[in-house]
Every structure is written in structure tokens, then in C-alpha cells.
Design an enzyme around this catalytic site. Structure first.
Site, PDB file in Angstrom:
ATOM      1  N   VAL A 180       0.823  -1.210   0.000  1.00  0.00           N
ATOM      2  CA  VAL A 180       0.000   0.000   0.000  1.00  0.00           C
ATOM      3  C   VAL A 180       0.861   1.265   0.000  1.00  0.00           C
ATOM      4  CG1 VAL A 180      -2.024   1.025   1.059  1.00  0.00           C
ATOM      5  CG2 VAL A 180      -1.547  -1.361   1.428  1.00  0.00           C
TER       6      VAL A 180
ATOM      7  N   ASP B  47      -3.470  -1.088  15.604  1.00  0.00           N
ATOM      8  CA  ASP B  47      -2.390  -1.816  14.926  1.00  0.00           C
ATOM      9  C   ASP B  47      -1.673  -2.817  15.819  1.00  0.00           C
ATOM     10  OD1 ASP B  47      -2.927  -0.323  12.688  1.00  0.00           O
ATOM     11  OD2 ASP B  47      -0.933   0.559  12.489  1.00  0.00           O
TER      12      ASP B  47
ATOM     13  N   HIS C 228     -28.219  11.261 -10.610  1.00  0.00           N
ATOM     14  CA  HIS C 228     -27.683  11.335 -11.970  1.00  0.00           C
ATOM     15  C   HIS C 228     -27.294  12.765 -12.303  1.00  0.00           C
ATOM     16  CE1 HIS C 228     -27.202  10.636 -16.259  1.00  0.00           C
ATOM     17  NE2 HIS C 228     -27.902  11.755 -16.449  1.00  0.00           N
TER      18      HIS C 228
ATOM     19  N   ARG D 174       4.614  -3.218   8.536  1.00  0.00           N
ATOM     20  CA  ARG D 174       4.787  -2.528   9.814  1.00  0.00           C
ATOM     21  C   ARG D 174       4.754  -3.535  10.954  1.00  0.00           C
ATOM     22  NH1 ARG D 174       4.580   2.822   9.611  1.00  0.00           N
ATOM     23  NH2 ARG D 174       3.686   3.098  11.684  1.00  0.00           N
TER      24      ARG D 174
ATOM     25  N   VAL E 128       8.012  -2.266   3.579  1.00  0.00           N
ATOM     26  CA  VAL E 128       7.845  -3.723   3.580  1.00  0.00           C
ATOM     27  C   VAL E 128       6.985  -4.189   4.759  1.00  0.00           C
ATOM     28  CG1 VAL E 128       9.971  -4.194   2.296  1.00  0.00           C
ATOM     29  CG2 VAL E 128      10.071  -3.986   4.785  1.00  0.00           C
TER      30      VAL E 128
HETATM   31  P1  FAD Z   1      -0.809   4.692  15.807  1.00  0.00           P
HETATM   32  O1  FAD Z   1      -1.491   5.632  14.888  1.00  0.00           O
HETATM   33  O2  FAD Z   1       0.503   4.133  15.405  1.00  0.00           O
HETATM   34  O3  FAD Z   1      -0.689   5.445  17.194  1.00  0.00           O
HETATM   35  C1  FAD Z   1      -0.060   4.860  18.285  1.00  0.00           C
HETATM   36  C2  FAD Z   1       0.403   5.960  19.206  1.00  0.00           C
HETATM   37  O4  FAD Z   1       0.870   5.377  20.411  1.00  0.00           O
HETATM   38  C3  FAD Z   1       1.572   6.776  18.660  1.00  0.00           C
HETATM   39  O5  FAD Z   1       1.238   8.133  18.679  1.00  0.00           O
HETATM   40  C4  FAD Z   1       2.735   6.464  19.580  1.00  0.00           C
HETATM   41  O6  FAD Z   1       3.575   7.593  19.808  1.00  0.00           O
HETATM   42  C5  FAD Z   1       2.001   6.109  20.869  1.00  0.00           C
HETATM   43  N1  FAD Z   1       2.779   5.235  21.743  1.00  0.00           N
HETATM   44  C6  FAD Z   1       3.347   4.049  21.446  1.00  0.00           C
HETATM   45  N2  FAD Z   1       3.923   3.518  22.530  1.00  0.00           N
HETATM   46  C7  FAD Z   1       3.730   4.399  23.536  1.00  0.00           C
HETATM   47  C8  FAD Z   1       4.090   4.413  24.906  1.00  0.00           C
HETATM   48  N3  FAD Z   1       4.733   3.394  25.468  1.00  0.00           N
HETATM   49  N4  FAD Z   1       3.754   5.491  25.637  1.00  0.00           N
HETATM   50  C9  FAD Z   1       3.092   6.542  25.086  1.00  0.00           C
HETATM   51  N5  FAD Z   1       2.701   6.572  23.795  1.00  0.00           N
HETATM   52  C10 FAD Z   1       3.011   5.509  23.035  1.00  0.00           C
HETATM   53  N6  FAD Z   1      -4.714   3.741   7.335  1.00  0.00           N
HETATM   54  C11 FAD Z   1      -5.889   4.030   6.759  1.00  0.00           C
HETATM   55  O7  FAD Z   1      -6.923   3.535   7.213  1.00  0.00           O
HETATM   56  N7  FAD Z   1      -5.977   4.873   5.688  1.00  0.00           N
HETATM   57  C12 FAD Z   1      -4.880   5.435   5.141  1.00  0.00           C
HETATM   58  O8  FAD Z   1      -4.985   6.191   4.176  1.00  0.00           O
HETATM   59  C13 FAD Z   1      -3.618   5.138   5.705  1.00  0.00           C
HETATM   60  N8  FAD Z   1      -2.504   5.690   5.215  1.00  0.00           N
HETATM   61  C14 FAD Z   1      -1.299   5.411   5.786  1.00  0.00           C
HETATM   62  C15 FAD Z   1      -0.165   5.968   5.221  1.00  0.00           C
HETATM   63  C16 FAD Z   1       1.080   5.707   5.759  1.00  0.00           C
HETATM   64  C17 FAD Z   1       2.311   6.324   5.151  1.00  0.00           C
HETATM   65  C18 FAD Z   1       1.169   4.887   6.934  1.00  0.00           C
HETATM   66  C19 FAD Z   1       2.504   4.619   7.572  1.00  0.00           C
HETATM   67  C20 FAD Z   1       0.040   4.321   7.492  1.00  0.00           C
HETATM   68  C21 FAD Z   1      -1.206   4.575   6.909  1.00  0.00           C
HETATM   69  N9  FAD Z   1      -2.373   4.006   7.413  1.00  0.00           N
HETATM   70  C22 FAD Z   1      -3.578   4.274   6.823  1.00  0.00           C
HETATM   71  C23 FAD Z   1      -2.354   3.114   8.582  1.00  0.00           C
HETATM   72  C24 FAD Z   1      -2.757   3.902   9.830  1.00  0.00           C
HETATM   73  O9  FAD Z   1      -1.903   5.010   9.978  1.00  0.00           O
HETATM   74  C25 FAD Z   1      -2.678   3.000  11.061  1.00  0.00           C
HETATM   75  O10 FAD Z   1      -3.457   1.843  10.845  1.00  0.00           O
HETATM   76  C26 FAD Z   1      -3.219   3.738  12.273  1.00  0.00           C
HETATM   77  O11 FAD Z   1      -2.486   4.907  12.524  1.00  0.00           O
HETATM   78  C27 FAD Z   1      -3.178   2.823  13.501  1.00  0.00           C
HETATM   79  O12 FAD Z   1      -3.718   3.506  14.578  1.00  0.00           O
HETATM   80  P2  FAD Z   1      -3.296   3.166  16.076  1.00  0.00           P
HETATM   81  O13 FAD Z   1      -4.011   4.148  16.920  1.00  0.00           O
HETATM   82  O14 FAD Z   1      -3.470   1.728  16.324  1.00  0.00           O
HETATM   83  O15 FAD Z   1      -1.722   3.429  16.120  1.00  0.00           O
HETATM   84  P1  NAI Z   2       2.245  -3.843   2.928  1.00  0.00           P
HETATM   85  O1  NAI Z   2       2.097  -5.039   3.773  1.00  0.00           O
HETATM   86  O2  NAI Z   2       1.048  -3.225   2.321  1.00  0.00           O
HETATM   87  O3  NAI Z   2       3.240  -4.158   1.725  1.00  0.00           O
HETATM   88  C1  NAI Z   2       4.555  -4.579   1.932  1.00  0.00           C
HETATM   89  C2  NAI Z   2       5.060  -5.211   0.645  1.00  0.00           C
HETATM   90  O4  NAI Z   2       6.440  -5.403   0.777  1.00  0.00           O
HETATM   91  C3  NAI Z   2       4.427  -6.567   0.369  1.00  0.00           C
HETATM   92  O5  NAI Z   2       3.950  -6.604  -0.943  1.00  0.00           O
HETATM   93  C4  NAI Z   2       5.570  -7.532   0.622  1.00  0.00           C
HETATM   94  O6  NAI Z   2       5.502  -8.696  -0.167  1.00  0.00           O
HETATM   95  C5  NAI Z   2       6.763  -6.672   0.254  1.00  0.00           C
HETATM   96  N1  NAI Z   2       8.022  -7.105   0.854  1.00  0.00           N
HETATM   97  C6  NAI Z   2       8.234  -7.586   2.099  1.00  0.00           C
HETATM   98  N2  NAI Z   2       9.544  -7.853   2.279  1.00  0.00           N
HETATM   99  C7  NAI Z   2      10.173  -7.536   1.123  1.00  0.00           C
HETATM  100  C8  NAI Z   2      11.518  -7.589   0.689  1.00  0.00           C
HETATM  101  N3  NAI Z   2      12.496  -8.036   1.485  1.00  0.00           N
HETATM  102  N4  NAI Z   2      11.804  -7.176  -0.560  1.00  0.00           N
HETATM  103  C9  NAI Z   2      10.846  -6.728  -1.388  1.00  0.00           C
HETATM  104  N5  NAI Z   2       9.537  -6.665  -1.031  1.00  0.00           N
HETATM  105  C10 NAI Z   2       9.215  -7.057   0.207  1.00  0.00           C
HETATM  106  O7  NAI Z   2       3.061  -2.813   3.828  1.00  0.00           O
HETATM  107  P2  NAI Z   2       3.319  -1.256   3.695  1.00  0.00           P
HETATM  108  O8  NAI Z   2       3.122  -0.802   2.298  1.00  0.00           O
HETATM  109  O9  NAI Z   2       4.615  -1.021   4.361  1.00  0.00           O
HETATM  110  O10 NAI Z   2       2.169  -0.643   4.553  1.00  0.00           O
HETATM  111  C11 NAI Z   2       1.990  -1.059   5.906  1.00  0.00           C
HETATM  112  C12 NAI Z   2       0.566  -1.019   6.294  1.00  0.00           C
HETATM  113  O11 NAI Z   2       0.150   0.326   6.504  1.00  0.00           O
HETATM  114  C13 NAI Z   2      -0.410  -1.535   5.242  1.00  0.00           C
HETATM  115  O12 NAI Z   2      -0.510  -2.930   5.267  1.00  0.00           O
HETATM  116  C14 NAI Z   2      -1.676  -0.902   5.663  1.00  0.00           C
HETATM  117  O13 NAI Z   2      -2.257  -1.665   6.674  1.00  0.00           O
HETATM  118  C15 NAI Z   2      -1.211   0.432   6.211  1.00  0.00           C
HETATM  119  N6  NAI Z   2      -1.438   1.462   5.201  1.00  0.00           N
HETATM  120  C16 NAI Z   2      -2.705   1.693   4.763  1.00  0.00           C
HETATM  121  C17 NAI Z   2      -2.970   2.624   3.796  1.00  0.00           C
HETATM  122  C18 NAI Z   2      -4.346   2.797   3.319  1.00  0.00           C
HETATM  123  O14 NAI Z   2      -5.262   2.347   3.978  1.00  0.00           O
HETATM  124  N7  NAI Z   2      -4.567   3.447   2.207  1.00  0.00           N
HETATM  125  C19 NAI Z   2      -1.898   3.434   3.216  1.00  0.00           C
HETATM  126  C20 NAI Z   2      -0.603   3.087   3.715  1.00  0.00           C
HETATM  127  C21 NAI Z   2      -0.405   2.152   4.684  1.00  0.00           C
END
Ligand code: FAD
Ligand code: NAI
Length: 478
Positions: free
Chosen positions: A196, A325, A457, A285, A283
Site C-alpha cells: 500500500v 495496529d 444522476h 509494519r 515492507v
Molecule cells: P498509531 O497511529 O501508530 O498510534 C499509536 C500511538 O501510540 C503513537 O502516537 C505512539 O507515539 C504512541 N505510543 C506508542 N507507545 C507508547 C508508549 N509506550 N507510551 C506513550 N505513547 C506511546 N490507514 C488508513 O486507514 N488509511 C490510510 O490512508 C492510511 N494511510 C497510511 C499511510 C502511511 C504512510 C502509513 C505509515 C500508514 C497509513 N495508514 C492508513 C495506517 C494507519 O496510519 C494506522 O493503521 C493507524 O495509525 C493505527 O492507529 P493506532 O491508533 O493503532 O496506532
Molecule cells: P504492505 O504489507 O502493504 O506491503 C509490503 C510489501 O512489501 C508486500 O507486498 C511484501 O511482499 C513486500 N516485501 C516484504 N519484504 C520484502 C523484501 N524483502 N523485498 C521486497 N519486497 C518485500 O506494507 P506497507 O506498504 O509497508 O504498509 C503497511 C501497512 O500500513 C499496510 O498494510 C496498511 O495496513 C497500512 N497502510 C494503509 C494505507 C491505506 O489504507 N490506504 C496506506 C498506507 C499504509
């Protein structure tokens, strides 16, 4: 003397901050522990999603789409634009402004709901008489604040998985954090992982002018998607100029020169070297479950670091929950939010429930990919009898007007009962269109139910209705 709360949430990402707000709405005395420090050095709420995930990535995505439109697509409207250029610093500053507005918004919501923000790193420190003890270490290590609660919600989220052969410095080799803060458009960009993040961020920098190569370990493309969607997206993304190589095995990176050199073996077994200016490692999370003191409660995460919970996010300890997560299921912000609401309501004695089959997925490429429910290959594997209906956006008047004709809606319905089992969309606005499908599936709607509902529409949503009609071979505009 420690402070006592009805509920303490550790982590203020979308799972944790929503849990805190819902618990406060239900009348509980709530504290939320959060340690995030923004690049400006300010403590910040909102977690990965608001700071370095969903929100900033979608801000850059929108900017890059505007650039792409101005550069390549306005002439079809009879509009001439000359000298289009991109100021990356300004684009990134706009993104930072949106992040700051959103995270400050959560601070406001905490004040409004009288939620105490315990700033710092939270650790569980055992329990006594049904009270769980939480220690929060602030910016000065000597400052440790102790609080107690009967209901503990762990919402500590996840961080990028790194590979030993690719040391991330967030300057030249970046995970999501560095990739959202580039200061210029790299001429050549490498992306490891065609998941993703790789596809979303790879597309952003491609639109801004980078030559992007994506190296993916798996032999298949977008394996989680419906096969028809994956096949169509492969065509669209490669036509757009993404060079995606499947089935590769990467070697050890060489960063000694001015460029990054990454040796790899391609799907045919041939050795090659990828030479780029920047590299994004995406790759997957990993959950944040270390240095949390879970062992003081006897809670041991599984071998991948996830906290084990039941369908209602209950751990095996009474009053201890884990959401978002750090637990099983898709790593999606809206999934974590729903779990936050569910757990707060459980603590209040209500009977909430999440149907995990109805959680929508969106990949924010251009066009977007979205789906909910089963894929066709899953239904085949389950031996379920089903029918399909598919309708293209190319036959929709609104899509033509919007230059958004790529993609289709595919509806999968039970062959006997007509119940909708899955909906798969490729479309410019798939993230909005999929909500109708999620509602339909939550209500156990049939394809005929969707087809009988009046859709506006001209609108992209008419394609959903046509695809539902197509399951019965009676699409009207094809
Ligand atoms: P997090 O958002 O990771 O929040 C956890 C928080 O806990 C953090 O602020 C951290 O600092 C805090 N924390 C951790 N340990 C401690 C501790 N011991 N003490 C105090 N604080 C602590 N998901 C979507 O649905 N749509 C998207 O478009 C999307 N885009 C994404 C794009 C990218 C680049 C990435 C990396 C992720 C994306 N995701 C997307 C995934 C989404 O961000 C996560 O699924 C979501 O943030 C998870 O929420 P969470 O509350 O479980 O954890
Ligand atoms: P991902 O799991 O979506 O994709 C990771 C990719 O890396 C897989 O296709 C895997 O086969 C490949 N990979 C793993 N090891 C590798 C290696 N050694 N060499 C080459 N390829 C390798 O993980 P990504 O993109 O890091 O995103 C993490 C998560 O964050 C997503 O699974 C999603 O849950 C969340 N996310 C959600 C978004 C959304 O909802 N639009 C946007 C961005 C992130």
C-alpha cells in the site's frame, strides 16, 4: 499519591484517541498517555495516522495530482497552462500545516471532553486489587508520574519494519517518515515493496517527475485484491510509468557513492543493480509492544509482536484491552477507531460488535482502489456459489466529464440468496463510493436492494447500481 482514573489509554493514534473520547462521552474519568514529539519539538496527539501516515500522505497525494493535472490533462478541457513547476518545500509546508491543524484539533477534543493528556512514555507497572498501575516518563527521565486505573486500553500502534540490508537513515534511505518529508523531487526513486505505502508514495513522486522503480519480493501483484482489480491496476500503473518488478530478491545496499546502488536478483534469476538517488523501504509494519511493561501483567505478545485479543479486543486479563495496529486484523485507521468505540462501550456495559468482514480497504493511488468483503478467488476457495456483475466508468457520463473513466465496479453476490458478498472498485473516487457497499453489506443487502435504490444522476455512484444490476444481466446502460 497516584492519580486514579476509570480508564487509561496508552497511545493517542486513531484507535486510542477515539477510545478516550468515547469513554469520556460515556461519563468516565479518562487519561490518555502519548509520547509523540513533532519535528518542531512539540508534543503531538494523533499517532502515525495524523503525523506520518494517512493525513500527510493524502495531502501530498492531492498536491501531486494537481501538478499532474496541470501538466498533462487540462488541455483536453481547452485550458492552456504554461510553465508548470513544483515547489517541493511549499508543498511539504502545506502538508505540515494540515498535520498541525489536525493534531491541534485532537488537543481541542481532549479539552472539550475533559480527557487528561499524560505526556511521555507509558509503561505498565503491575497491578494490585484490580487497579492497573501506569508509569509515565516525561521529557526529563527523573519525572515519572504514576497513575492507576481499573480499565487499561493499549493502543500503542505500529512502526515501519526495517530490513538489516537496508539501514534507514530517513535522509537517503527512508521509511514512511522520511518519504513524506523529501526536500526535492528525486530524479530516480527506488521503492522496496509494492504494497500500500509503496504504491501510494511511489505514485506521488512519479507524478512529480521521479523515475520510479518498485522492487517486490512476491511473484504476484496486489495479492490481497480481487484478481480482476489487480490485473487492471497492473495495466494502469505500468502505463503510468511505474516500473514494478515482481519476485525479486534484494541484496545488500551500497551507499558509499553519490548514488544508492542496490543489487538484486530478478524473477528469472538474473543479477541486476538498481541505482537511485533515494530509496523508500515499505515492507510492512510491526506492532509497538516492547518497552511497555506488559510482562509485569504476564501478557506476552505473540511471535510477531501482536497482543492477543478476542473478537471484542479483550486480552485474557479483566479490564485490559488492546486495539488498533497492536492487534490482529488490518492495520487501518478506521478499523482502530471502530475498536476504540467498541471497547469504550464494552467498559460501559453495552454490547457493541464489529463485523470485520465489512471493513473497507482503500489504496489511494490514482485511480483509487477500494474493496469490502470477499474477493472472487476467496469465494472460489470457499466453494461458494456466486454471481458477478461488473460495470465500467467509461460508460458513465459523469466520469467522462470528470476525465475519470478508468476502472470499474465489480459486485459479487450469492448465487442463491443474492446477498452482496464483496464489492471491488477502481475509480477516481473509490474511497467515497465504497462506503455505500459497506453500508449495504452491514445491512446484509442483496444486489437487487442496491439496484432498486435511486442513485443521483449524473454521478459516479450510478456505476455501483449498474454493477448490481449486472449481477442479474440487466445493466441498463450497457
Ligand atoms: P498509531 O497511529 O501508530 O498510534 C499509536 C500511538 O501510540 C503513537 O502516537 C505512539 O507515539 C504512541 N505510543 C506508542 N507507545 C507508547 C508508549 N509506550 N507510551 C506513550 N505513547 C506511546 N490507514 C488508513 O486507514 N488509511 C490510510 O490512508 C492510511 N494511510 C497510511 C499511510 C502511511 C504512510 C502509513 C505509515 C500508514 C497509513 N495508514 C492508513 C495506517 C494507519 O496510519 C494506522 O493503521 C493507524 O495509525 C493505527 O492507529 P493506532 O491508533 O493503532 O496506532
Ligand atoms: P504492505 O504489507 O502493504 O506491503 C509490503 C510489501 O512489501 C508486500 O507486498 C511484501 O511482499 C513486500 N516485501 C516484504 N519484504 C520484502 C523484501 N524483502 N523485498 C521486497 N519486497 C518485500 O506494507 P506497507 O506498504 O509497508 O504498509 C503497511 C501497512 O500500513 C499496510 O498494510 C496498511 O495496513 C497500512 N497502510 C494503509 C494505507 C491505506 O489504507 N490506504 C496506506 C498506507 C499504509
Amino acid at each position: 499519591m497516584s492519580q486514579r482514573y476509570d480508564v487509561i489509554v496508552i497511545g493517542a493514534g486513531p484507535a486510542g484517541y477515539i477510545a478516550a473520547i468515547r469513554a469520556a462521552q460515556l461519563g468516565f474519568k479518562v487519561a490518555c498517555v502519548e509520547k509523540w514529539i513533532s519535528p518542531a519539538g512539540e508534543p503531538a496527539l494523533g499517532g502515525t495516522c495524523l503525523n506520518v501516515g494517512c493525513i500527510p500522505s493524502k495531502a501530498l497525494l492531492a498536491s501531486s495530482e494537481e501538478f499532474d493535472k496541470a501538466s498533462h490533462h487540462l488541455h483536453e478541457h481547452g485550458i492552456t497552462v504554461q510553465g508548470v513547476s513544483v515547489d517541493v518545500a511549499r508543498m511539504v509546508a502545506r502538508k505540515d500545516g494540515i498535520v498541525s491543524k489536525m493534531t491541534k484539533g485532537i488537543e481541542f477534543l481532549f479539552r472539550k471532553n475533559k480527557i487528561t493528556w499524560l505526556k511521555g512514555h507509558g509503561r505498565v507497572a503491575g497491578s494490585a486489587d484490580g487497579w492497573y498501575r501506569v508509569e509515565v516518563t516525561g521529557s526529563a527521565p527523573a519525572e515519572v508520574e504514576v497513575s492507576e486505573t481499573r480499565n487499561l486500553i493499549i493502543a500503542t500502534g505500529s512502526k515501519a519494519r526495517h530490513l538489516p540490508a537496508l539501514p534507514v537513515d530517513n535522509q537517503r534511505i527512508c521509511d514512511n517518515e522520511g518519504a513524506l518529508a523529501f526536500t526535492e523531487v528525486p530524479a530516480r526513486l527506488g521503492v522496496i515493496g509494492a504494497g500500500v505505502i509503496g504504491l501510494e508514495l511511489g505514485s506521488v513522486w512519479r507524478r512529480l517527475g521521479s523515475r520510479v522503480t518498485v522492487l517486490e519480493a512476491m511473484p504476484g501483484f496486489l495479492a490481497a485484491c480481487d484478481e480482476a482489480v489487480a490485473k487492471e491496476c497492473w495495466k494502469i500503473f505500468t502505463r503510468q510509468g511505474l516500473d514494478i518488478q515482481l519476485g525479486v530478491k534484494i541484496g545488500e545496499v551500497d551507499t558509499s557513492g553519490t548514488t544508492i546502488k542496490l543489487p538484486y536478483v530478478d524473477a528469472k534469476g538474473a543479477a541486476a543493480v538498481l541505482e537511485v538517488d533515494r530509496l523508500i523501504v515499505s515492507v510492512g509494519r510491526v506492532p509497538n509492544t516492547t518497552d511497555l511493561g506488559l510482562e509485569t501483567l504476564g501478557l506476552v505478545p505473540d511471535e510477531r509482536g501482536f497482543i492477543e485479543v478476542d473478537d471484542h479486543c479483550r486480552t485474557r486479563l479483566p479490564g485490559v484491552f488492546a486495539i488498533g495496529d497492536v492487534v490482529r486484523g488490518p492495520m487501518l485507521a478506521h478499523k482502530g477507531e471502530d475498536e476504540g468505540v467498541m471497547v469504550a462501550e464494552l467498559i460501559a456495559g453495552q454490547q457493541p460488535h464489529i463485523d470485520y468482514n465489512c471493513i473497507p480497504w482503500v489504496i489511494y493511488t490514482s485511480p483509487e482502489i477500494a474493496w469490502v468483503g470477499r474477493t472472487e478467488q476467496q469465494l472460489k476457495a470457499e466453494g461458494r456459489e456466486y454471481k458477478t456483475g461488473q460495470f465500467p466508468f467509461a460508460a458513465n457520463g459523469r466520469a467522462l466529464g470528470m476525465q475519470a473513466t478508468e476502472g470499474f465496479v465489480k459486485v459479487l453476490a450469492d448465487a442463491r440468496t443474492d446477498e452482496v458478498l464483496g464489492v471491488h472498485i477502481i475509480a477516481a473516487t473509490a474511497s467515497d463510493l465504497i462506503a455505500e457497499a459497506a453500508v449495504a453489506m452491514e445491512f446484509k443487502a442483496s444486489a437487487e436492494d442496491i439496484a432498486r435504490v435511486c442513485h443521483p444522476h449524473p454521478s459516479m455512484s450510478e456505476v455501483m447500481r449498474e454493477a448490481a444490476l449486472a449481477t442479474d444481466r440487466r445493466a441498463l446502460n450497457m
